[in-house]
Design an enzyme around this catalytic site. Sequence first.
Site, PDB file in Angstrom:
ATOM      1  N   GLY A 181       0.834  -1.198   0.000  1.00 54.62           N
ATOM      2  CA  GLY A 181       0.000   0.000   0.000  1.00 54.62           C
ATOM      3  C   GLY A 181       0.873   1.254   0.000  1.00 54.62           C
ATOM      4  CB  THR A 208       5.655  -7.116   3.556  1.00 54.48           C
ATOM      5  OG1 THR A 208       4.922  -8.322   3.828  1.00 54.48           O
ATOM      6  CG2 THR A 208       6.471  -7.379   2.303  1.00 54.48           C
ATOM      7  CG  ASP A 210       1.976 -10.482   6.067  1.00 53.08           C
ATOM      8  OD1 ASP A 210       2.388 -10.858   7.178  1.00 53.08           O
ATOM      9  OD2 ASP A 210       0.917  -9.862   5.918  1.00 53.08           O
TER      10      ASP A 210
HETATM   11  O1  F6P Z   1       0.567  -6.261   6.892  1.00 54.25           O
HETATM   12  C1  F6P Z   1       1.420  -7.049   7.601  1.00 54.25           C
HETATM   13  C2  F6P Z   1       0.776  -7.618   8.828  1.00 54.25           C
HETATM   14  O2  F6P Z   1       1.751  -8.281   9.501  1.00 54.25           O
HETATM   15  C3  F6P Z   1      -0.423  -8.537   8.581  1.00 54.25           C
HETATM   16  O3  F6P Z   1      -0.112  -9.887   8.434  1.00 54.25           O
HETATM   17  C4  F6P Z   1      -1.230  -8.306   9.804  1.00 54.25           C
HETATM   18  O4  F6P Z   1      -2.573  -8.614   9.598  1.00 54.25           O
HETATM   19  C5  F6P Z   1      -1.032  -6.872  10.046  1.00 54.25           C
HETATM   20  O5  F6P Z   1       0.281  -6.587   9.655  1.00 54.25           O
HETATM   21  C6  F6P Z   1      -1.336  -6.464  11.442  1.00 54.25           C
HETATM   22  O6  F6P Z   1      -0.846  -5.186  11.655  1.00 54.25           O
HETATM   23  P1  F6P Z   1      -1.615  -4.016  12.394  1.00 54.25           P
HETATM   24  O7  F6P Z   1      -2.260  -4.593  13.606  1.00 54.25           O
HETATM   25  O8  F6P Z   1      -0.544  -3.033  12.689  1.00 54.25           O
HETATM   26  O9  F6P Z   1      -2.611  -3.503  11.414  1.00 54.25           O
END
Ligand code: F6P
Length: 440
Positions: A181, A208, A210
């Site tokens: 994003g 990331t 992820d």
């Molecule tokens: O976007 C990365 C991540 O680790 C996702 O897997 C997870 O859902 C999210 O961040 C949670 O982050 P926050 O609670 O800061 O939105």
Amino acid sequence: MVTLADLQVTTLGQPTIPSPLAEYVGGRATNEYYVGEDDRVLFDDTISLVKARGLPLDELPTFEAGGARDRIYFDPATTRAGIVTCGGLCPGLNDVIRAIVFELYEHYGVTDVLGFRNGYAGLVPECGLEPMVLTPESVANIHERGGTVLGSSRGAQEVDVVVDELEARGVNLFFVIGGDGSMRGAHKIAQECLRRGNDIAVVGVPKTIDNDIPHIGQSFGFQTAFSRAAESIKAAKVEAEAALGGVGIVKVMGRHAGFIACYSAIAGHDADFVLIPEVPFDLDGEHGLLAHLHRRVAERGHAVIVVAEGAGQQHCETSGATDPSGNAVLGDIGILLRERIRADFSGRGEPVNVRYFDPGYLIRSVPADPVDSVYCARLAQIAVHAAMSGRTDMVVGRRRHRFVNVPIAYVTHRPHSVSPDGDLWLSVLESTSQPHAMRA
Ligand code: F6P
């Protein structure tokens, strides 16, 4: 299908200034540290893929090699840099900030670096977040701590407002450390800068845990994060083994991509089932998860399930709400599994002891491990080389052990996820011996 044009990085103009790095490499017989314009990294990694394109060599899709150039575009004496960290935390953010500052100061002689606070919000004057002045002294030890000294935030801001602020602050090099994003935001900022002709280079370092950004190899911090998750799986195994009818459940991050679940599960070979967003599963029926779990516990006395937070959402109640990044707020698959497993075993009149682990933020708020620290430092150096040479609207990444510069648009055109037909998922199946499909 990708073309060579898709991978062309935009430049602000002809680099004409001899690189200050000459001091390091000038004494050598050849300038082997410098990267040349013909030094391009093949997109395809097999002969069959190359053959299938039927293209002449110089039309094959290739990435620009990342690295130092012998000529730079920006005059270090009059250059100001800005750094921002956006989105969720990730191990290694401070390593990247530190390395950008050191590379700019120590090797290019750029001694004017601002750190914008709390993501793109730090570039919106009405948020009142005055930037930090970053120096080698102020960042010398930050890599020892998790998180980001700049703070972060989710969500986009008005592109015009951000570019106005970059101009008002006299920033020439803008480094964005963020996820997909944030990179989409960086692309818009870079495009607006090009439209205005203001000579601001925008370079991203994709972030990331992820690992869901394509074409950049592995994202920094991912290795640290999954290693931490693997510790929870190990603990779940110990707990499950010791209990009568022990079932360990470990819920890990991974909204759309199950890489953390897959890697952390393979790392310790302690998982019996891995559930990821990319592979749907049923709970009920002869071939559903509950029946397979029941059989596994009957055979081995215990079982461990690793579940990515985005898995099995069709089984969960969701609110339909979105977070500031526009991501759907997920239903809690971990808690749902815990309750359904308890109910299923007691319905069968069998003992069950569910041990539930949610390592959550613990896996991303830690400092980077040494492998990630090295990776962060090198990505940051490559990002500085690119920006100083006038490249813009690009991110740094790694393909087959080569650092590469990739247009932002090319890494944000689709997400990266675990292929159910790919060799990673096969490794998971081999490691867990779970069925290929758990559909009723
Ligand atoms: O976007 C990365 C991540 O680790 C996702 O897997 C997870 O859902 C999210 O961040 C949670 O982050 P926050 O609670 O800061 O939105």
